[in-house]
Structure formats: structure tokens, C-alpha cells
Design a protein around this motif. Structure first.
Motif, PDB file in Angstrom:
ATOM      1  N   ARG A 125       0.842  -1.192   0.000  1.00  0.00           N
ATOM      2  CA  ARG A 125       0.000   0.000   0.000  1.00  0.00           C
ATOM      3  C   ARG A 125       0.883   1.249   0.000  1.00  0.00           C
ATOM      4  O   ARG A 125       1.922   1.298   0.661  1.00  0.00           O
ATOM      5  CB  ARG A 125      -0.937   0.015   1.212  1.00  0.00           C
ATOM      6  N   CYS A 126       0.426   2.252  -0.751  1.00  0.00           N
ATOM      7  CA  CYS A 126       1.269   3.439  -0.943  1.00  0.00           C
ATOM      8  C   CYS A 126       1.608   4.129   0.372  1.00  0.00           C
ATOM      9  O   CYS A 126       2.734   4.588   0.574  1.00  0.00           O
ATOM     10  CB  CYS A 126       0.597   4.417  -1.908  1.00  0.00           C
ATOM     11  N   HIS A 127       0.619   4.194   1.319  1.00  0.00           N
ATOM     12  CA  HIS A 127       0.896   4.914   2.568  1.00  0.00           C
ATOM     13  C   HIS A 127       1.785   4.119   3.515  1.00  0.00           C
ATOM     14  O   HIS A 127       2.170   4.629   4.570  1.00  0.00           O
ATOM     15  CB  HIS A 127      -0.409   5.315   3.271  1.00  0.00           C
ATOM     16  N   ASP A 128       2.114   2.868   3.150  1.00  0.00           N
ATOM     17  CA  ASP A 128       3.089   2.110   3.931  1.00  0.00           C
ATOM     18  C   ASP A 128       4.505   2.360   3.436  1.00  0.00           C
ATOM     19  O   ASP A 128       5.477   1.985   4.110  1.00  0.00           O
ATOM     20  CB  ASP A 128       2.791   0.604   3.859  1.00  0.00           C
ATOM     21  N   VAL A 129       4.612   2.982   2.278  1.00  0.00           N
ATOM     22  CA  VAL A 129       5.923   3.224   1.665  1.00  0.00           C
ATOM     23  C   VAL A 129       6.380   4.659   1.887  1.00  0.00           C
ATOM     24  O   VAL A 129       7.538   4.922   2.181  1.00  0.00           O
ATOM     25  CB  VAL A 129       5.887   2.902   0.157  1.00  0.00           C
ATOM     26  N   ILE A 130       5.460   5.627   1.736  1.00  0.00           N
ATOM     27  CA  ILE A 130       5.791   7.027   1.962  1.00  0.00           C
ATOM     28  C   ILE A 130       4.870   7.594   3.034  1.00  0.00           C
ATOM     29  O   ILE A 130       3.795   7.062   3.291  1.00  0.00           O
ATOM     30  CB  ILE A 130       5.665   7.870   0.667  1.00  0.00           C
ATOM     31  N   THR A 131       5.307   8.679   3.656  1.00  0.00           N
ATOM     32  CA  THR A 131       4.473   9.340   4.663  1.00  0.00           C
ATOM     33  C   THR A 131       4.353  10.819   4.321  1.00  0.00           C
ATOM     34  O   THR A 131       5.307  11.461   3.895  1.00  0.00           O
ATOM     35  CB  THR A 131       5.079   9.188   6.071  1.00  0.00           C
ATOM     36  N   SER A 132       3.142  11.314   4.516  1.00  0.00           N
ATOM     37  CA  SER A 132       2.814  12.719   4.298  1.00  0.00           C
ATOM     38  C   SER A 132       1.702  13.026   5.300  1.00  0.00           C
ATOM     39  O   SER A 132       1.025  12.101   5.771  1.00  0.00           O
ATOM     40  CB  SER A 132       2.348  12.929   2.857  1.00  0.00           C
ATOM     41  N   PRO A 133       1.498  14.305   5.654  1.00  0.00           N
ATOM     42  CA  PRO A 133       0.559  14.632   6.734  1.00  0.00           C
ATOM     43  C   PRO A 133      -0.793  13.933   6.675  1.00  0.00           C
ATOM     44  O   PRO A 133      -1.323  13.534   7.696  1.00  0.00           O
ATOM     45  CB  PRO A 133       0.417  16.145   6.607  1.00  0.00           C
ATOM     46  N   ARG A 134      -1.375  13.758   5.466  1.00  0.00           N
ATOM     47  CA  ARG A 134      -2.719  13.187   5.392  1.00  0.00           C
ATOM     48  C   ARG A 134      -2.757  11.783   4.788  1.00  0.00           C
ATOM     49  O   ARG A 134      -3.829  11.243   4.528  1.00  0.00           O
ATOM     50  CB  ARG A 134      -3.627  14.122   4.587  1.00  0.00           C
ATOM     51  N   CYS A 135      -1.580  11.177   4.597  1.00  0.00           N
ATOM     52  CA  CYS A 135      -1.523   9.840   4.010  1.00  0.00           C
ATOM     53  C   CYS A 135      -2.251   8.822   4.881  1.00  0.00           C
ATOM     54  O   CYS A 135      -2.042   8.771   6.097  1.00  0.00           O
ATOM     55  CB  CYS A 135      -0.072   9.393   3.845  1.00  0.00           C
ATOM     56  N   GLY A 136      -3.110   8.020   4.253  1.00  0.00           N
ATOM     57  CA  GLY A 136      -3.799   6.953   4.956  1.00  0.00           C
ATOM     58  C   GLY A 136      -4.941   7.406   5.840  1.00  0.00           C
ATOM     59  O   GLY A 136      -5.526   6.597   6.549  1.00  0.00           O
ATOM     60  N   THR A 137      -5.292   8.712   5.814  1.00  0.00           N
ATOM     61  CA  THR A 137      -6.395   9.223   6.626  1.00  0.00           C
ATOM     62  C   THR A 137      -7.620   9.462   5.753  1.00  0.00           C
ATOM     63  O   THR A 137      -7.564   9.369   4.522  1.00  0.00           O
ATOM     64  CB  THR A 137      -6.002  10.542   7.312  1.00  0.00           C
TER      65      THR A 137
END
Length: 386
Positions: A125-137
Motif C-alpha cells: 500500500r502506498c501509505h506504507d511506503v511514503i508518509t505525508s501529513p494526510r496519508c492513509g487518513t
């Protein structure tokens, strides 16, 4: 006529060949049946010839179709190779994720930023690879795209951490991908590195802020300069006129400063002014207050929402702090050390009265302080209502 039997046989007319008729069949009927069978045979022969030609034509069409199909496959493979080359040659980090936000394709640039092989990223999953303030929310812009809440392509600045190592300033561009029937397959997402641009913008902003500070700061003392003093006085005058509150002004002058310069020199004179400025700043403490160098050896302090007695108190604190510097001043007629004379004025701003009226009154109070012997504070006793 020849008598030779063999010769007679050669010269006798030939009788037409007749197919033998089945036993019991009338010769006429037999002839008709033979004629019918010959006609059917000719028809079948023609149909067979036609079928053979059709088969030949179909074979030819099939061969052409196969050739075209092979050409299309070759073109498709070439196009795919070209697209793959472009995909991986891009300096932008690009990936494609499906409706479940699982990575289905990733280019070399993104894989290198994450520090993993491309195949290792597929299926994650993309939000498991990169992080950004609203990733995965729930506020994730990609989720809003997939859910159909907002299908406008995304183009925005983001701070992204690839693989949890450091942060990169990027322009994020994302748009939906569709199948031939118009169904959403997923999202194509690209990250353009703008870290250098952001750093340049920050440096420019700092430079502009420093220029703005320098344009409103006195170079010798570090206090606000006359330009800044005028700006703040005008702003506070209008503000307190609306609020119907006091605006007070303290004006101070170093006693016998010309004599100080003549006695000790200009460099010690500059040091004296800097020390006096520091003493004034130490007593003008509220965020809304402003300490300024008004000009030469004259200083000022703007005190919003301060009544006359409050302003007098601050003025006395300033005067006492300057005395505590205990800077020698052998040429002064007021004391053996550096002192200041202070004038104070307070007004409630009102329509028709300019800010210059406050300056005039504070200046008159300062004049009286000097006239009365210096090293003292004098409060303007005029109409404090304006």
C-alpha cells in the motif's frame, strides 16, 4: 470394296459409346437419368471449384490478418517499451496504485528514493511506503479521488518522506486512470522534487524580511527608526480612536549630549547612545509598545492603551535605568554621569485631531523638563481628551 477383314474393320464407322442401362430400365429413362447425374456432377464440380477458391481467399485473408496482428503486437510491444523507457527515464518519482491503494507499477526514480527494488514495492500500500501529513487518513486526497468525492486532478505542494528517511518538498500531481469501459482502475501519481526551489524561496523570504527589518531599524541602536515610529504611531492612533482608549508617548533626550561628544569623541558618543537605547528597550516591554530612535540623541516610546499616570511610571523607569548605567559625563551641568530629560503626553484620539498633536504635547513636556533643570520627567497637563 476391300476383301481384307482387317482393312474393313478400320474403315467401318464408330458407334457412339452407350452406358449400359440397368436391367429392366427403359432406355429413354436411362438416358434422362444419366443426363441428370451429369448435370449434378457438373454443379458439384463448380461448387467444389468455388469452395476451393473461397478456401484460398480465406487462407489469404487469414495470412493477411495474422500478418497485421503480428504487426500490431510488434507495434504494441515497441510502444510498451518506449513508454516503459519514458516511465523509467523520468526524473519525477511515479507510481500507479489500484483502487485499494496497492502499488501496481513504480518507476526507478521512486524506487531509488525509497531505497528498494521495484518488484519489492509491487503489492504494497502506498501509505506504507511514503508518509505525508494526510496519508492513509480520511482526508487523503487520493482517497477522495477514488471515492468520487472530488475527481478533479490533484496538483499541490506536499512534504513527503520516502521510506521514512528525511523529508522532500514535492509538487504532487495525481489523476485517475480508467479502463476502456470508463471504469476507474486506480491513480497515477507523480512527485516532482522542488526542494531546491523551496530552499531558494525560503532564502529569498529571509532576505526580504531582513531588508524589511533593516528598513525600519536604526543601524546604531537597534531600535525602531523614525520611519517605523511614524507607521506605528499612525496605526495605533486610528486603532485607539475606534476603541476610545489612551495613547501615550514618551520622548527623551540625552542631557548635554553635544558636550559629551566634544569631550569624549564621536565613537564613545555612539556607544553612549547604544547604551541609553538598551536601557530604554529594557523598560518598554509589552508586545504592542515601541521604542524608537527619534533622531540624533532623542528617543521615543509609544505606549498604546496606557493612561497618563501609567505613562509617567514607565518614563520614570526609563530615566532611572539610564542613571543606573553610571556613564561618566564630566561636561554635564545636570550630573557627573549621563542623564536624560523626559516629556510625557497622553491622549484619547478623536476625529479631527492628527497624531502630530500627541508628538507636539510630548515635545513641549520635554522642553519643560530641560528648562526646569534636566534629569527629570514632565507630564503634559493639557486636555487629555484631545
Amino acid at each position: 470394296m476391300s476383301t481384307d477383314p482387317n482393312e474393313r474393320a478400320l474403315t467401318m464407322p464408330t458407334r457412339p459409346h452407350r452406358e449400359p442401362c440397368p436391367d429392366g430400365m427403359d432406355p429413354g429413362t436411362c438416358a434422362a437419368e444419366l443426363h441428370r447425374l451429369r448435370s449434378e456432377n457438373e454443379d458439384l464440380t463448380k461448387k467444389l471449384d468455388g469452395a476451393q477458391r473461397s478456401v484460398a481467399e480465406l487462407n489469404s485473408l487469414f495470412e493477411c490478418s495474422v500478418a497485421r496482428s503480428n504487426a500490431l503486437v510488434l507495434d504494441s510491444e515497441i510502444s510498451s517499451l518506449l513508454l516503459e523507457g519514458i516511465f523509467n527515464a523520468s526524473h519525477d518519482a511515479i507510481w500507479i496504485v489500484d483502487r485499494d491503494f496497492k502499488i501496481v507499477r513504480v518507476n526507478r526514480r521512486l524506487a531509488s528514493l525509497v531505497g528498494q527494488e521495484r518488484q519489492e514495492l509491487i503489492g504494497r500500500r502506498c501509505h506504507d511506503v511514503i508518509t505525508s501529513p494526510r496519508c492513509g487518513t480520511a482526508d487523503c486526497a487520493l482517497k477522495r479521488l477514488i471515492d468520487g468525492k472530488d475527481r478533479t486532478p490533484i496538483l499541490t505542494d506536499v512534504e513527503v518522506s520516502f521510506g521514512g528517511e528525511g523529508t522532500m518538498s514535492c509538487i504532487l500531481s495525481a489523476s485517475l486512470s480508467y479502463d476502456p469501459c470508463g471504469e476507474v482502475l486506480g491513480i497515477v501519481e507523480a512527485f516532482t522534487d522542488i526542494t531546491a526551489r523551496k530552499q531558494a524561496e525560503s532564502a529569498l523570504q529571509r532576505a526580504n524580511e531582513e531588508l524589511a527589518r533593516l528598513s525600519t531599524t536604526d543601524g546604531l541602536t537597534g531600535l525602531a527608526n523614525r520611519r517605523r515610529f511614524d507607521e506605528v504611531l499612525q496605526t495605533e492612533w486610528l486603532k485607539l480612536r475606534r476603541e476610545k482608549k489612551y495613547l501615550s508617548l514618551v520622548m527623551a533626550d540625552v542631557d548635554f549630549f553635544k558636550r559629551y561628544n566634544d569631550t569624549y569623541g564621536h565613537q564613545p558618543g555612539d556607544l553612549c547612545l547604544s547604551s541609553v537605547a538598551k536601557a530604554i528597550r529594557s523598560q518598554v516591554k509589552r508586545p504592542a509598545d515601541l521604542a524608537a530612535r527619534y533622531g540624533g540623541e532623542e528617543f521615543a516610546a509609544i505606549l498604546p492603551s496606557t493612561d497618563p499616570e501609567g505613562a509617567r511610571h514607565v518614563a520614570e523607569l526609563i530615566r532611572g535605568e539610564v542613571e543606573r548605567l553610571n556613564l561618566p559625563h564630566a561636561a554635564s551641568s545636570a550630573a557627573d554621569h549621563v542623564t536624560i530629560s523626559v516629556g510625557v503626553a497622553s491622549l484619547v484620539p478623536r476625529d479631527g485631531v492628527p497624531p502630530g498633536e500627541l508628538i507636539r504635547r510630548a515635545d513641549e513636556a520635554l522642553y519643560r523638563a530641560k528648562k526646569e533643570g534636566r534629569n527629570r520627567t514632565v507630564l503634559d497637563v493639557g486636555d487629555v481628551g484631545g
